[in-house]
Scaffold this active site. Sequence first.
Site, PDB file in Angstrom:
ATOM      1  N   HIS A  63      41.814  92.480 -26.840  1.00 48.47           N
ATOM      2  CA  HIS A  63      42.002  93.379 -27.984  1.00 48.47           C
ATOM      3  C   HIS A  63      42.962  92.687 -28.948  1.00 48.47           C
ATOM      4  O   HIS A  63      44.131  92.479 -28.614  1.00 48.47           O
ATOM      5  CB  HIS A  63      42.564  94.720 -27.502  1.00 48.47           C
ATOM      6  CG  HIS A  63      42.788  95.716 -28.592  1.00 48.47           C
ATOM      7  ND1 HIS A  63      43.119  97.023 -28.339  1.00 48.47           N
ATOM      8  CD2 HIS A  63      42.731  95.624 -29.941  1.00 48.47           C
ATOM      9  CE1 HIS A  63      43.244  97.685 -29.480  1.00 48.47           C
ATOM     10  NE2 HIS A  63      43.030  96.849 -30.468  1.00 48.47           N
ATOM     11  N   HIS A  65      39.921  79.465 -38.381  1.00 44.77           N
ATOM     12  CA  HIS A  65      38.862  78.591 -37.843  1.00 44.77           C
ATOM     13  C   HIS A  65      39.082  78.181 -36.383  1.00 44.77           C
ATOM     14  O   HIS A  65      40.200  77.951 -35.938  1.00 44.77           O
ATOM     15  CB  HIS A  65      38.735  77.333 -38.713  1.00 44.77           C
ATOM     16  CG  HIS A  65      39.972  76.482 -38.670  1.00 44.77           C
ATOM     17  ND1 HIS A  65      40.169  75.504 -37.732  1.00 44.77           N
ATOM     18  CD2 HIS A  65      41.092  76.503 -39.423  1.00 44.77           C
ATOM     19  CE1 HIS A  65      41.337  74.941 -37.913  1.00 44.77           C
ATOM     20  NE2 HIS A  65      41.930  75.533 -38.933  1.00 44.77           N
TER      21      HIS A  65
HETATM   22  C1  LIG Z   1      55.269  95.103 -25.711  1.00 43.03           C
HETATM   23  C2  LIG Z   1      54.965  96.503 -25.251  1.00 43.03           C
HETATM   24  C3  LIG Z   1      53.618  96.510 -24.503  1.00 43.03           C
HETATM   25  C4  LIG Z   1      56.099  96.866 -24.281  1.00 43.03           C
HETATM   26  O1  LIG Z   1      55.887  98.130 -23.799  1.00 43.03           O
HETATM   27  P1  LIG Z   1      56.808  98.633 -22.552  1.00 43.03           P
HETATM   28  O2  LIG Z   1      56.636  97.713 -21.397  1.00 43.03           O
HETATM   29  O3  LIG Z   1      56.482 100.086 -22.367  1.00 43.03           O
HETATM   30  O4  LIG Z   1      58.277  98.395 -23.071  1.00 43.03           O
HETATM   31  P2  LIG Z   1      59.386  99.466 -23.517  1.00 43.03           P
HETATM   32  O5  LIG Z   1      58.858 100.348 -24.605  1.00 43.03           O
HETATM   33  O6  LIG Z   1      59.920 100.094 -22.263  1.00 43.03           O
HETATM   34  O7  LIG Z   1      60.469  98.529 -24.147  1.00 43.03           O
HETATM   35  C5  LIG Z   1      61.296  97.694 -23.371  1.00 43.03           C
HETATM   36  C6  LIG Z   1      62.299  97.017 -24.319  1.00 43.03           C
HETATM   37  O8  LIG Z   1      61.602  96.084 -25.144  1.00 43.03           O
HETATM   38  C7  LIG Z   1      61.748  96.420 -26.544  1.00 43.03           C
HETATM   39  N1  LIG Z   1      60.434  96.185 -27.185  1.00 43.03           N
HETATM   40  C8  LIG Z   1      59.233  96.741 -26.809  1.00 43.03           C
HETATM   41  N2  LIG Z   1      58.243  96.254 -27.592  1.00 43.03           N
HETATM   42  C9  LIG Z   1      58.826  95.412 -28.458  1.00 43.03           C
HETATM   43  C10 LIG Z   1      58.303  94.623 -29.514  1.00 43.03           C
HETATM   44  N3  LIG Z   1      57.002  94.618 -29.793  1.00 43.03           N
HETATM   45  N4  LIG Z   1      59.161  93.840 -30.205  1.00 43.03           N
HETATM   46  C11 LIG Z   1      60.501  93.841 -29.910  1.00 43.03           C
HETATM   47  N5  LIG Z   1      61.056  94.573 -28.910  1.00 43.03           N
HETATM   48  C12 LIG Z   1      60.226  95.350 -28.207  1.00 43.03           C
HETATM   49  C13 LIG Z   1      62.135  97.895 -26.545  1.00 43.03           C
HETATM   50  O9  LIG Z   1      62.837  98.218 -27.707  1.00 43.03           O
HETATM   51  C14 LIG Z   1      62.967  97.988 -25.284  1.00 43.03           C
HETATM   52  O10 LIG Z   1      64.235  97.424 -25.557  1.00 43.03           O
HETATM   53  P3  LIG Z   1      65.565  97.994 -24.840  1.00 43.03           P
HETATM   54  O11 LIG Z   1      65.378  97.754 -23.355  1.00 43.03           O
HETATM   55  O12 LIG Z   1      66.669  97.208 -25.457  1.00 43.03           O
HETATM   56  O13 LIG Z   1      65.598  99.459 -25.164  1.00 43.03           O
HETATM   57  C15 LIG Z   1      54.854  97.533 -26.434  1.00 43.03           C
HETATM   58  O14 LIG Z   1      56.146  97.834 -26.952  1.00 43.03           O
HETATM   59  C16 LIG Z   1      53.993  97.004 -27.585  1.00 43.03           C
HETATM   60  O15 LIG Z   1      54.443  96.296 -28.492  1.00 43.03           O
HETATM   61  N6  LIG Z   1      52.680  97.365 -27.518  1.00 43.03           N
HETATM   62  C17 LIG Z   1      51.678  96.944 -28.479  1.00 43.03           C
HETATM   63  C18 LIG Z   1      51.166  98.165 -29.256  1.00 43.03           C
HETATM   64  C19 LIG Z   1      49.977  97.860 -30.124  1.00 43.03           C
HETATM   65  O16 LIG Z   1      49.606  96.739 -30.360  1.00 43.03           O
HETATM   66  N7  LIG Z   1      49.324  98.906 -30.580  1.00 43.03           N
HETATM   67  C20 LIG Z   1      48.107  98.756 -31.363  1.00 43.03           C
HETATM   68  C21 LIG Z   1      47.107  99.780 -30.922  1.00 43.03           C
HETATM   69  S1  LIG Z   1      45.598  99.651 -31.780  1.00 43.03           S
END
Ligand SMILES: CC(C)(COP(=O)(O)OP(=O)(O)OC[C@H]1O[C@@H](n2cnc3c(N)ncnc32)[C@H](O)[C@@H]1OP(=O)(O)O)[C@@H](O)C(=O)NCCC(=O)NCCS
Length: 219
Positions: free
Chosen positions: A150, A141
Amino acid sequence: MYNKLLLVGAGGHCRSVIDSINYVQYSDIGIVDLPEMVGKNIFSIPIVGTDEDIESLFEKGYHQAIITLGSVGNPDKRIKLYHKLKLIGFQFPKIIDSTAIVSQISVEMADGVFVGKGVIINTGVKLGTCAIINSGAIIDHDCEIGQFVHIGPGVRMSGGIHIQDNVHVGIGSSMIQSISVGRDSIIGAGSVVVSDIEEGVIAFGIPCRVYHKGNEVAI
Ligand SMILES: CC(C)(COP(=O)(O)OP(=O)(O)OC[C@H]1O[C@@H](n2cnc3c(N)ncnc32)[C@H](O)[C@@H]1OP(=O)(O)O)[C@@H](O)C(=O)NCCC(=O)NCCS
């Protein structure tokens, strides 16, 4: 009824939207995408042109459009397309999947909103222009969701949360009541958000903490 609908972008989000459209409302549906895609079909819907053809398609009677280009964290292209189409004169219908449960009391949805399969939207919720509420999300709510936000699949939001414009809330995240997320921020997949998150950051984890701010890694 003569009501032609244009879908802009032929990727995965487009397929989700096609699967949620109420076809009886439209006499004709076409898609625009990259030049190499023209002439192909997505399911049975033809790709009738590219971005360059949008104006001439409007003249051919496509007066309604849905931006079916998806976004994970960067909605810039969706925003640019929206303004281009709006200037031409397109209208933006809301697409609400028939399996979504949407309160009948005080819910407001702006143009171009997409509500996917199995979503639950409770009373008093406001959804901004072109917001995507993806499969199975629960918006409780009085939450306020900004433009071009998104909300990823399976996100669970308690009551009274404010998500500002352009935010991405990652798949499977949970958020406690009454907090806010500042504009342009990204909440990573599977986060548990227990306090306000400032604007323009990438934050994730349990509890959710800022990881990246501007050009700096914060943890
Ligand atoms: C948060 C996010 C945007 C970060 O992406 P990024 O900037 O490319 O980050 P990286 O993949 O380089 O990760 C960097 C570090 O953060 C960690 N990390 C990334 N996302 C994380 C998450 N959601 N939770 C915990 N740790 C996370 C990685 O393991 C990495 O750790 P390390 O440095 O110890 O190896 C991405 O991981 C994410 O969660 N995207 C959302 C995806 C989603 O919602 N998809 C739905 C589509 S419909």
